[in-house]
Scaffold this motif. Structure first.
Motif, mmCIF file in Angstrom:
data_model
loop_
_atom_site.group_PDB
_atom_site.id
_atom_site.type_symbol
_atom_site.label_atom_id
_atom_site.label_comp_id
_atom_site.label_asym_id
_atom_site.label_seq_id
_atom_site.Cartn_x
_atom_site.Cartn_y
_atom_site.Cartn_z
ATOM 1 N N ARG A 232 42.323 46.541 40.307
ATOM 2 C CA ARG A 232 42.308 47.471 39.179
ATOM 3 C C ARG A 232 41.059 48.344 39.122
ATOM 4 N NH1 ARG A 232 45.029 42.935 37.455
ATOM 5 N NH2 ARG A 232 47.048 43.324 36.432
ATOM 6 N N ASP A 233 39.961 47.897 39.736
ATOM 7 C CA ASP A 233 38.735 48.692 39.740
ATOM 8 C C ASP A 233 38.474 49.317 41.110
ATOM 9 O OD1 ASP A 233 38.232 46.314 40.999
ATOM 10 O OD2 ASP A 233 36.551 45.712 39.721
ATOM 11 N N ALA A 254 45.648 49.633 41.891
ATOM 12 C CA ALA A 254 44.448 50.424 42.142
ATOM 13 C C ALA A 254 44.548 51.787 41.460
ATOM 14 C CB ALA A 254 44.237 50.594 43.647
ATOM 15 N N ILE A 255 43.402 52.433 41.324
ATOM 16 C CA ILE A 255 43.349 53.803 40.784
ATOM 17 C C ILE A 255 43.673 54.751 41.926
ATOM 18 C CG2 ILE A 255 41.880 55.530 39.679
ATOM 19 C CD1 ILE A 255 40.090 53.125 38.763
ATOM 20 N N TRP A 256 44.818 55.393 41.871
ATOM 21 C CA TRP A 256 45.236 56.287 42.944
ATOM 22 C C TRP A 256 44.768 57.707 42.650
ATOM 23 C CZ3 TRP A 256 51.032 54.914 44.391
ATOM 24 C CH2 TRP A 256 51.081 53.585 44.841
ATOM 25 N N LEU A 257 44.306 58.390 43.699
ATOM 26 C CA LEU A 257 43.957 59.808 43.610
ATOM 27 C C LEU A 257 45.142 60.601 44.137
ATOM 28 C CD1 LEU A 257 40.267 59.689 44.917
ATOM 29 C CD2 LEU A 257 41.138 59.320 42.595
ATOM 30 N N GLU A 276 47.428 56.832 32.626
ATOM 31 C CA GLU A 276 46.423 55.906 32.114
ATOM 32 C C GLU A 276 45.595 55.326 33.251
ATOM 33 O OE1 GLU A 276 46.208 51.902 29.325
ATOM 34 O OE2 GLU A 276 47.911 52.211 30.647
ATOM 35 N N LYS A 277 46.210 55.097 34.399
ATOM 36 C CA LYS A 277 45.561 54.433 35.528
ATOM 37 C C LYS A 277 45.031 55.408 36.564
ATOM 38 C CE LYS A 277 48.296 52.551 38.697
ATOM 39 N NZ LYS A 277 47.982 53.117 40.038
ATOM 40 N N MET A 467 39.964 50.336 32.021
ATOM 41 C CA MET A 467 40.160 49.600 33.266
ATOM 42 C C MET A 467 39.528 48.211 33.172
ATOM 43 S SD MET A 467 38.139 48.606 36.030
ATOM 44 C CE MET A 467 36.816 49.798 36.047
ATOM 45 N N LYS A 468 38.303 48.142 32.636
ATOM 46 C CA LYS A 468 37.636 46.854 32.485
ATOM 47 C C LYS A 468 38.419 45.934 31.536
ATOM 48 C CE LYS A 468 32.997 48.758 33.313
ATOM 49 N NZ LYS A 468 32.603 47.979 34.502
ATOM 50 N N LEU A 469 39.013 46.536 30.507
ATOM 51 C CA LEU A 469 39.847 45.763 29.584
ATOM 52 C C LEU A 469 40.975 45.073 30.343
ATOM 53 C CD1 LEU A 469 41.248 46.936 26.169
ATOM 54 C CD2 LEU A 469 42.786 46.046 27.888
ATOM 55 N N HIS A 470 41.669 45.838 31.205
ATOM 56 C CA HIS A 470 42.814 45.262 31.917
ATOM 57 C C HIS A 470 42.376 44.235 32.953
ATOM 58 C CE1 HIS A 470 46.114 47.477 30.134
ATOM 59 N NE2 HIS A 470 45.371 48.571 30.168
#
Length: 501
Positions: A232-233, A254-257, A276-277, A467-470
């Motif tokens: 997630r980070d 993951a955070i996708w670009l 959101e992600k 993101m840290k929350l999740h």
């Protein structure tokens, strides 16, 4: 008598001076009123710095040479087999560091630079692919199935290169202050995966590419930082919608670009991408920047311009319909695109001569044409109902583009009537705004403040707390617990609405 004569002379001089001043004001007013187009002040227009590389090919050439001289820095990327104990140890260290930063900085995490850990991946995922592009782009004319040159597509989607090149450059050469590279995983807010998914997709044989994708997947998911957060980070550049497609479902956290978020299911499966992600990034423009001199010299006598592939799938089918609708108008230019330098020159020339540039959907909702128009000083007319835009949490695109529903654009005569109704004052205002905003879409090395690389991290800062929350929530919530039924989701019995099943 002498005093009276002097007074008369003074009045005469004052009258002449007043008349001269009024004449100048009148001439100025006439010039302003009948001036054909505004001159864009140099101070507000993006200009190219001669000490900065804006070309992917040119920048890559220097990067591959200069990177050999970069100092070797200590790094704790894991290369051995890890245990659950390793994961828990890293989690404890990260938690302590974050608590310490929270205690030491009243504004953390909102005003602190983002700390990014860049994985030291084997060269087959990084440098080898960059060298492959560098050694083949001059010799090959390979085309995709729809006729697009593969090397140009790689350039358009080269966001992975621009971000990585900035992150790993010596700190003394970097200009961005809102993101810093850290060399200990425990200090990181985010983890960057430097795998060139687009280059590998287009330049490797199919089976070789899929094998490399599987190797990259295993390498990343074996890292303790990945296991700790389930990715997630982690930042994963997959800017071309075909790239990494065979395995990316295993990295959906993951955070996708991305270039956009296609909702048809052709490119991304449900649940893989969402605002959101993930983060939308602009394409690299195909054309050169129209600077202040170009902007003031351009004679924009074409109302609407479009040059590109007219036959497209999905939402792009609107292109051929627009051609049928608009091609008969005398101040409209609709052309089939062509590859190579000649095609680029024709597109650039047409955009610089036009007031409005059409930006309809292609096979996907987005198109590099939108960003080509912006750097050309041409007002984009976006006809793509599903389009998501880069950095929209920061930039207000209504100031630099017009948005038209596809259903309206296809009504006979509607689009021409609409664009002809835009007042000259509104056109001038939008052109001035485009002049100010074009710098946000110019990738460069070194990365420039307020350029796209800078805006990536500004947008990323807004995602970090969530993101840290999740991440923390995933570490304590029982897996699949959210799928369990509660009283709120029970359905009434079909025969008796007062009985729930």
């Amino acid at each position: 008598m002498a005093g009276r004569h002097h007074s008369s002379a003074s009045k005469y001089l004052r009258s002449r001076l007043l008349l001269f001043t009024l004449s100048l004001l009148a001439l100025s007013l006439l010039f302003y009123t009948f001036s054909p187009s505004p001159t864009v002040p140099r101070t507000i227009h993006a200009t190219l710095n001669p000490n900065v590389d804006y070309s992917f090919v040119s920048s890559l050439e220097k990067f591959l040479i200069n990177s050999k001289s970069y100092p070797t820095l200590s790094d704790d990327t894991v290369t051995a087999t890890i245990t659950q104990q390793d994961v828990e140890k890293l989690d404890d260290l990260i938690s302590r560091k974050q608590t310490q930063r929270l205690d030491d900085n009243s504004f953390y995490p909102l005003s602190s630079p983002i700390r990014v850990y860049v994985y030291n991946m084997p060269s087959k995922f990084t440098y080898d692919l960059l060298w492959l592009f560098r050694n083949t782009y001059k010799e090959t004319n390979n085309l995709t199935s729809n006729g697009s040159p593969v090397h140009r597509l790689i350039e358009q989607h080269s966001v992975d290169y621009w971000l990585w090149a900035d992150l790993i450059a010596p700190e003394s050469q970097r200009l961005l202050k809102n993101v810093v590279r850290v060399h200990k995983q425990e200090e990181a807010d985010l983890f960057y995966i430097p795998f060139f998914t687009t280059i590998s997709f287009f330049l490797l044989e199919k089976q070789q590419c899929k094998a490399l994708y599987r190797e990259a997947l295993k390498w990343v998911t074996d890292q303790p930082a990945w296991k700790r957060s389930e990715g997630r980070d982690h930042i994963l550049p997959v800017h071309h919608p075909w790239s990494f497609k065979s395995v990316r479902k295993f990295m959906k956290n993951a955070i996708w670009l991305l270039p956009d978020m296609d909702s048809t299911g052709n490119w991304y499966k449900p649940g893989q991408v969402y605002l959101e992600k993930d983060l939308i990034l602009p394409y690299v423009p195909n054309v050169d920047l129209c600077d202040s001199k170009c902007f003031s010299d351009s004679k924009r006598n074409i109302l609407i311009f479009f040059r590109g592939r007219l036959k497209r799938n999905a939402g792009g089918k609107i292109r051929s319909k627009l051609m049928t609708e608009l091609s008969s108008a005398e101040d409209v230019v609709i052309e089939e695109g062509s590859a190579g330098e000649a095609g680029k020159a024709a597109a650039q020339s047409g955009m610089r001569k036009s007031i409005f540039c059409l930006s309809p959907a292609g096979d996907t909702p987005s198109s590099a044409r939108l960003f080509d128009a912006i750097v050309s000083g041409c007002i984009p007319v976006v006809i793509s109902d599903e389009l998501e835009l880069p950095f929209e949490g920061i930039l207000d695109y209504r100031k630099i583009a017009l948005f038209v529903y596809s259903s309206d654009a296809l009504q006979p005569g509607w689009l021409l009537t609409f664009l002809r109704s835009v007042s000259p004052a509104q056109i001038r205002e939008m052109q001035l705004n485009i002049a100010k905003h074009s710098r946000h879409f110019l990738y460069s090395h070194p990365a420039q403040p307020m350029g796209p690389e800078d805006l990536v991290w500004r947008m990323m800062a807004g995602k970090m707390v969530n993101m840290k929350l999740h991440v923390r929530r995933s570490q304590r919530v029982v897996k699949e617990s959210r799928s369990l039924c509660t009283c709120d989701c029970r359905r009434p019995n079909s025969t008796n609405p007062h009985i729930f099943s």
